[in-house]
Enzyme design. Structure first.
Site, PDB file in Angstrom:
ATOM      1  N   LEU A   1       2.671   4.136  -3.591  1.00 27.26           N
ATOM      2  CA  LEU A   1       1.661   5.188  -3.613  1.00 27.26           C
ATOM      3  C   LEU A   1       2.113   6.505  -2.995  1.00 27.26           C
ATOM      4  O   LEU A   1       1.787   7.582  -3.503  1.00 27.26           O
ATOM      5  CB  LEU A   1       0.402   4.706  -2.874  1.00 27.26           C
ATOM      6  CG  LEU A   1      -0.600   3.874  -3.666  1.00 27.26           C
ATOM      7  CD1 LEU A   1       0.029   2.579  -4.166  1.00 27.26           C
ATOM      8  CD2 LEU A   1      -1.818   3.550  -2.812  1.00 27.26           C
ATOM      9  N   ASP A   2       2.871   6.430  -1.903  1.00 29.65           N
ATOM     10  CA  ASP A   2       3.194   7.634  -1.139  1.00 29.65           C
ATOM     11  C   ASP A   2       3.877   8.728  -1.963  1.00 29.65           C
ATOM     12  O   ASP A   2       3.557   9.911  -1.807  1.00 29.65           O
ATOM     13  CB  ASP A   2       4.068   7.279   0.071  1.00 29.65           C
ATOM     14  CG  ASP A   2       3.281   6.512   1.127  1.00 29.65           C
ATOM     15  OD1 ASP A   2       2.115   6.176   0.852  1.00 29.65           O
ATOM     16  OD2 ASP A   2       3.834   6.235   2.193  1.00 29.65           O
TER      17      ASP A   2
ATOM     18  N   HIS B   1       0.804  -1.211   0.000  1.00 28.16           N
ATOM     19  CA  HIS B   1       0.000   0.000   0.000  1.00 28.16           C
ATOM     20  C   HIS B   1       0.839   1.263   0.000  1.00 28.16           C
ATOM     21  O   HIS B   1       0.437   2.284  -0.564  1.00 28.16           O
ATOM     22  CB  HIS B   1      -0.938   0.029   1.212  1.00 28.16           C
ATOM     23  CG  HIS B   1      -1.687   1.324   1.322  1.00 28.16           C
ATOM     24  ND1 HIS B   1      -1.316   2.331   2.178  1.00 28.16           N
ATOM     25  CD2 HIS B   1      -2.757   1.800   0.641  1.00 28.16           C
ATOM     26  CE1 HIS B   1      -2.137   3.356   2.027  1.00 28.16           C
ATOM     27  NE2 HIS B   1      -3.015   3.066   1.113  1.00 28.16           N
ATOM     28  N   CYS B   2       2.007   1.248   0.620  1.00 34.03           N
ATOM     29  CA  CYS B   2       2.713   2.509   0.882  1.00 34.03           C
ATOM     30  C   CYS B   2       3.746   2.911  -0.169  1.00 34.03           C
ATOM     31  O   CYS B   2       3.662   3.983  -0.746  1.00 34.03           O
ATOM     32  CB  CYS B   2       3.381   2.434   2.255  1.00 34.03           C
ATOM     33  SG  CYS B   2       2.204   2.470   3.624  1.00 34.03           S
ATOM     34  N   ILE B   3       4.736   2.062  -0.395  1.00 38.94           N
ATOM     35  CA  ILE B   3       5.875   2.485  -1.207  1.00 38.94           C
ATOM     36  C   ILE B   3       5.489   2.888  -2.622  1.00 38.94           C
ATOM     37  O   ILE B   3       5.992   3.894  -3.141  1.00 38.94           O
ATOM     38  CB  ILE B   3       6.967   1.393  -1.223  1.00 38.94           C
ATOM     39  CG1 ILE B   3       7.433   1.108   0.206  1.00 38.94           C
ATOM     40  CG2 ILE B   3       8.159   1.835  -2.058  1.00 38.94           C
ATOM     41  CD1 ILE B   3       8.425  -0.013   0.313  1.00 38.94           C
TER      42      ILE B   3
END
Length: 438
Positions: A278-279, A274-276
């Site tokens: 998208l952020d 989810h993070c890398i």
């Protein structure tokens, strides 16, 4: 004063907790809050998740099954779809998804909807914390006005608000929700102090206090953008090394011998989770509001985003050596999880690899011992439940896109015609005649 009253309630375990969003972040957090002695209510719009929690059935890998069942049985943890129960809690953690929309821009609809639902029911002296990863400014520019307008209460006087970024690494054998350090930034010093005290009462990891929610929001973006950029660097070097006939994996292993100034990152078919992936998009989108272009960040995003296509191109060239065309070729993709030994395929590059292979006319099957089926672009795709030597021999090419430890790589190497290993999962295999590594 409100602060002293809440600090006393935290110390005496009199705070009732609400966790909005019972996914990879929310459910582990709810479990830890309940284990620490705080009665907890989980809120989710999905009735299936709510029912599973209330039945004591776990669906998150980082939660211990017996812990969930014990807490539910003891009445320390319940779940509901009814947000009116927000009126009964003193502390609310918002842990909802923050994906990208079809234009690769932040989709904060889940944060907005959750905040609007909370604003209708929360009362004075409530502590509200956003944990969902988002762009700097979300807490104060979006969440705060909605809460104040919906409730008629004033932030900092009637209720406390802050941001504390989730730090969840699915499958990590060392760091879980319980022992991972937290960062807290509140709207005002009192809010920061109270929120930090609440997390210290639950978690074993350090709690770092920062001056504002915006600092905490940017800190989270920095964590994952740092990884995005470094992975982009090694992915670009991997493409160069392939042209030069150099093993990027051997290069990285050699560089790792330096005891300072270097941290190893590895190439692969793209970024997942989810993070890398998208952020950095959240940050580059927000930066444009200030007339600023994050050129280095955007370059790494471009490199990482093109890796699935690059892997398919490499697969086509590999088949050409054996006078085979990608069109009509029988290909087995091994692993669709975004990282090893987990059942999480959010943003997994393997799914894009599969779609690109199919678009090129290949006949594609997949095998993942952790994921028997997945949904992508509204469609359910079912995989092979087991894999035999005879089945392996039927395929013209195997592509390894997740380095699961419970896959029999020795058998794959022995029976496969040719293998494209994008994760160096087969590095321990001695006979490498039919293995090509990214």
């Amino acid at each position: 004063m409100v602060k002293e009253k809440l600090l006393k309630k935290i110390k005496n375990k009199e705070i009732k907790v609400g966790v909005v969003g019972l996914g990879y972040v929310g459910l582990p957090l709810a479990v830890e809050k309940a284990k620490a002695g705080f009665k907890t209510i989980g809120f989710d719009v999905q009735e299936e998740k709510v029912k599973m929690v209330n039945d004591g059935h776990n669906y998150i890998g980082d939660v211990v099954d017996k812990d969930l069942k014990k807490l539910v049985g003891a009445g320390m943890l319940t779940a509901t779809t009814d947000f009116s129960f927000v009126k009964d809690v003193d502390f609310i953690a918002i842990c909802v998804p923050t994906p990208l929309d079809k234009h690769q821009q932040p989709d904060i609809s889940y944060v907005r909807a959750s905040t609007e639902a909370i604003s209708k029911y929360f009362t004075k002296e409530t502590i509200i914390v956003l944990e969902s990863t988002t762009y700097p400014g979300t807490t104060e520019e979006l969440v705060k006005p909605i809460l104040e307008q919906g409730s008629g209460l004033k932030c900092g006087e009637d209720f406390y608000l802050g941001f504390s970024p989730e730090r969840v690494d699915p499958g990590n054998l060392i760091y879980k929700t319980k022992n991972t350090p937290k960062v807290v930034g509140g709207v005002g010093k009192d809010a920061t102090e109270v929120i930090a005290a609440m997390y210290r009462a639950v978690l074993d990891g350090d709690v770092a206090e920062v001056s504002s929610p915006a600092v905490a929001e940017m800190e989270k973006i920095l964590e994952n953008t740092y990884r995005n950029i470094n992975i982009g660097l090694v992915n670009e070097l991997a493409m160069l090394c392939e042209r030069m006939g150099i093993s990027i994996w051997e290069v990285i292993d050699a560089a790792k011998t330096k005891p300072y100034g270097f941290q190893a990152f590895y190439p692969g078919p793209g970024l997942g989770g989810h993070c890398i992936p998208l952020d950095p998009y959240y940050l580059s989108w927000k930066a444009r509001e200030y007339g600023f272009h994050t050129s280095m960040i955007e370059s790494s995003m471009m490199i990482n985003d093109r890796m699935p296509e690059y892997c398919v191109d490499r697969a086509a060239k590999l088949l050409n050596r054996f006078e085979k065309s990608l069109k009509g070729a029988k290909i087995l993709v091994v692993g669709v999880a975004y990282k090893q030994d987990i059942d999480d395929y959010r943003e997994s590059p393997a799914l894009e690899v599969i779609e690109l292979l199919k678009a090129s006319g290949a006949e594609v099957s997949y095998y993942d011992p952790w994921i028997p089926k997945y949904r992508y672009h509204g469609k359910t795709v079912e995989g092979m439940t087991e894999i035999s030597p005879e089945q392996v021999e039927e395929y013209e090419l195997l592509i390894i896109t997740s380095a699961h430890s419970n896959v029999d790589y020795v058998m794959l190497q022995k029976h496969a015609k040719v293998i494209f290993d994008t994760k160096n999962a087969m590095k321990a295999i001695e006979n490498r005649e039919n293995i090509e590594v990214l």
